[in-house]
Design a protein around this motif. Structure first.
Motif, PDB file in Angstrom:
ATOM      1  N   ASP A  67       9.079  -4.220 -12.851  1.00 28.40           N
ATOM      2  CA  ASP A  67       8.597  -3.952 -11.490  1.00 28.40           C
ATOM      3  C   ASP A  67       9.718  -3.781 -10.479  1.00 28.40           C
ATOM      4  OD1 ASP A  67       6.003  -4.062 -12.371  1.00 28.40           O
ATOM      5  OD2 ASP A  67       5.629  -6.115 -11.689  1.00 28.40           O
ATOM      6  N   LYS A  98       2.356  -1.585  -6.887  1.00 27.40           N
ATOM      7  CA  LYS A  98       2.726  -2.982  -7.077  1.00 27.40           C
ATOM      8  C   LYS A  98       4.192  -3.131  -7.495  1.00 27.40           C
ATOM      9  CE  LYS A  98      -1.968  -4.339  -8.389  1.00 27.40           C
ATOM     10  NZ  LYS A  98      -2.840  -4.908  -9.458  1.00 27.40           N
ATOM     11  N   ARG A 100       8.421  -1.942  -7.159  1.00 25.98           N
ATOM     12  CA  ARG A 100       9.467  -1.342  -6.319  1.00 25.98           C
ATOM     13  C   ARG A 100       9.739   0.046  -6.900  1.00 25.98           C
ATOM     14  NH1 ARG A 100      15.228  -4.092  -4.506  1.00 25.98           N
ATOM     15  NH2 ARG A 100      16.097  -2.233  -3.516  1.00 25.98           N
ATOM     16  N   SER A 122      -0.329  -1.962   1.763  1.00 24.14           N
ATOM     17  CA  SER A 122       0.556  -3.018   2.284  1.00 24.14           C
ATOM     18  C   SER A 122       1.958  -2.935   1.677  1.00 24.14           C
ATOM     19  CB  SER A 122      -0.044  -4.409   2.018  1.00 24.14           C
ATOM     20  OG  SER A 122      -1.300  -4.540   2.651  1.00 24.14           O
ATOM     21  N   TYR A 295       8.472  -0.731  -1.215  1.00 18.54           N
ATOM     22  CA  TYR A 295       8.524  -2.126  -1.635  1.00 18.54           C
ATOM     23  C   TYR A 295       7.181  -2.812  -1.371  1.00 18.54           C
ATOM     24  CZ  TYR A 295      13.511  -1.198  -0.583  1.00 18.54           C
ATOM     25  OH  TYR A 295      14.770  -0.660  -0.482  1.00 18.54           O
ATOM     26  N   PRO A 296       6.516  -3.335  -2.400  1.00 22.40           N
ATOM     27  CA  PRO A 296       5.383  -4.231  -2.140  1.00 22.40           C
ATOM     28  C   PRO A 296       5.887  -5.457  -1.372  1.00 22.40           C
ATOM     29  CG  PRO A 296       5.534  -3.644  -4.472  1.00 22.40           C
ATOM     30  CD  PRO A 296       6.796  -3.173  -3.830  1.00 22.40           C
ATOM     31  N   GLN A 297       5.043  -6.072  -0.591  1.00 25.21           N
ATOM     32  CA  GLN A 297       5.509  -7.164   0.264  1.00 25.21           C
ATOM     33  C   GLN A 297       6.168  -8.278  -0.521  1.00 25.21           C
ATOM     34  OE1 GLN A 297       3.222  -8.561   3.452  1.00 25.21           O
ATOM     35  NE2 GLN A 297       2.804  -6.548   4.279  1.00 25.21           N
ATOM     36  N   ASN A 298       5.681  -8.556  -1.723  1.00 24.17           N
ATOM     37  CA  ASN A 298       6.269  -9.663  -2.501  1.00 24.17           C
ATOM     38  C   ASN A 298       7.615  -9.279  -3.113  1.00 24.17           C
ATOM     39  OD1 ASN A 298       4.825  -7.843  -4.240  1.00 24.17           O
ATOM     40  ND2 ASN A 298       5.002  -9.340  -5.903  1.00 24.17           N
ATOM     41  N   LEU A 299       7.972  -7.966  -3.084  1.00 19.61           N
ATOM     42  CA  LEU A 299       9.250  -7.524  -3.650  1.00 19.61           C
ATOM     43  C   LEU A 299      10.173  -6.929  -2.594  1.00 19.61           C
ATOM     44  CD1 LEU A 299       7.996  -5.756  -6.936  1.00 19.61           C
ATOM     45  CD2 LEU A 299       8.821  -8.103  -6.686  1.00 19.61           C
TER      46      LEU A 299
END
Length: 302
Positions: A67, A98, A100, A122, A295-299
């Motif tokens: 990811d 989901k 990067r 998001s 970039y997903p927020q968690n990454l």
């Protein structure tokens, strides 16, 4: 979206994309490699066939297992109607938001659709741009709607001065054993993921260098899965000596002989690289190079 996995349809698409050069070059170059062994295991999707409006190139699912690997998680897009790209990107599962990832294209107008689709998921987006440089040979594909370059003998480029052998220097293929050297000097490199990517590029695609008196490369360049020539670098001792321009001209000759499409991108402020490219017969295209890093927020790094 429709998956094109028939060799005849892929050849038809390749020929069709020539009429949209230079805007289609990212996708055109990717389809070239897919039609020639597909060393990066990419796949082609179109919104309809044969009257397509949008083409998306992406890695096959088994390639996108990391990811965080934005060197591999790359999507290349061309659209005959970029304003409608938002609808396609938002309403289909073509892109794995989901991860990067990078989306590349040569149409600035794709950006609005990409940002809107990313916002709905998001996902944060960074946009970067560069000058696109091409040769007359590439643009003639557009004018003639052919999918084949003329032979080097027919082009008549006055590059004789670059062809002369230089004592203690030798032009040759860049060996994969120098991947670490390339990685250490690539602005986007210097990590394990970039090293794996560079090894794959050098091992599977044309790459060239100038070997110096010590037998190690003093200038080099590589090709990516979309036929973009990049990672160009000259060691400090040999800068402003014309070595990079000499490598580029010899490399360009090889690609023309093999009918391999090619182009380069250079940051607008990088005057030295732009000068080297122009000395090797490139000029600025009518469109720019664009990349949207998502970039997903968690990454996200910010």
């Amino acid at each position: 979206m429709i998956l094109l996995d028939n060799s005849q349809k892929l050849l038809t698409l390749y020929k069709s994309l020539a009429s949209s050069i230079p805007e289609s070059l990212k996708v055109y170059g990717s389809v070239y490699h897919i039609n020639h062994g597909n060393p990066f295991n990419m796949e082609v999707l179109v919104d309809s066939w044969p009257d397509y409006q949008m083409v998306i190139i992406r890695p096959q699912k088994q390639e996108m297992t990391d990811d965080m690997d934005s060197y591999t998680n790359v999507y290349r897009i061309f659209s005959k109607d970029p304003q409608k790209s938002q609808e396609v990107l938002k309403n289909c599962e073509i892109i794995n938001w989901k991860q990067r990832l990078q989306i590349q294209g040569l149409q600035e107008s794709l950006g609005e659709g990409i940002r809107a689709a990313a916002f709905s998921k998001s996902v944060k987006v960074e946009h970067s741009t560069a000058v696109l440089l091409v040769t007359e040979d590439i643009l003639k594909l557009n004018a003639s709607n052919e999918s084949k370059f003329r032979s080097w003998a027919e082009t008549g480029h006055p590059d004789d001065d670059f062809e002369r052998e230089i004592p203690n220097f030798k032009y040759g293929q860049l060996d994969v054993s120098y991947s670490g050297l390339v990685n250490d000097n690539w602005e986007r490199g210097k990590n394990e993921r970039s090293l794996r990517y560079i090894k794959r590029c050098i091992g599977a695609l044309p790459a060239a260098c100038m070997l110096g008196p010590e037998g190690a490369p003093v200038a080099w360049l590589t090709m990516d899965p979309s036929c973009e020539v990049g990672m160009a670098y000259s060691v400090e001792k040999y800068r402003k000596t014309g070595k990079m321009a000499q490598v580029m001209v010899r490399y360009k000759k090889y690609l023309l002989q093999k009918n391999i499409p090619f182009y380069i991108s250079v940051l607008e402020e990088n005057e030295r690289s732009r000068s080297s490219a122009k000395a090797a017969g490139f000029f600025e295209a009518s469109c720019e190079w664009h990349q949207w890093t998502c970039y997903p927020q968690n990454l996200a790094p910010f």
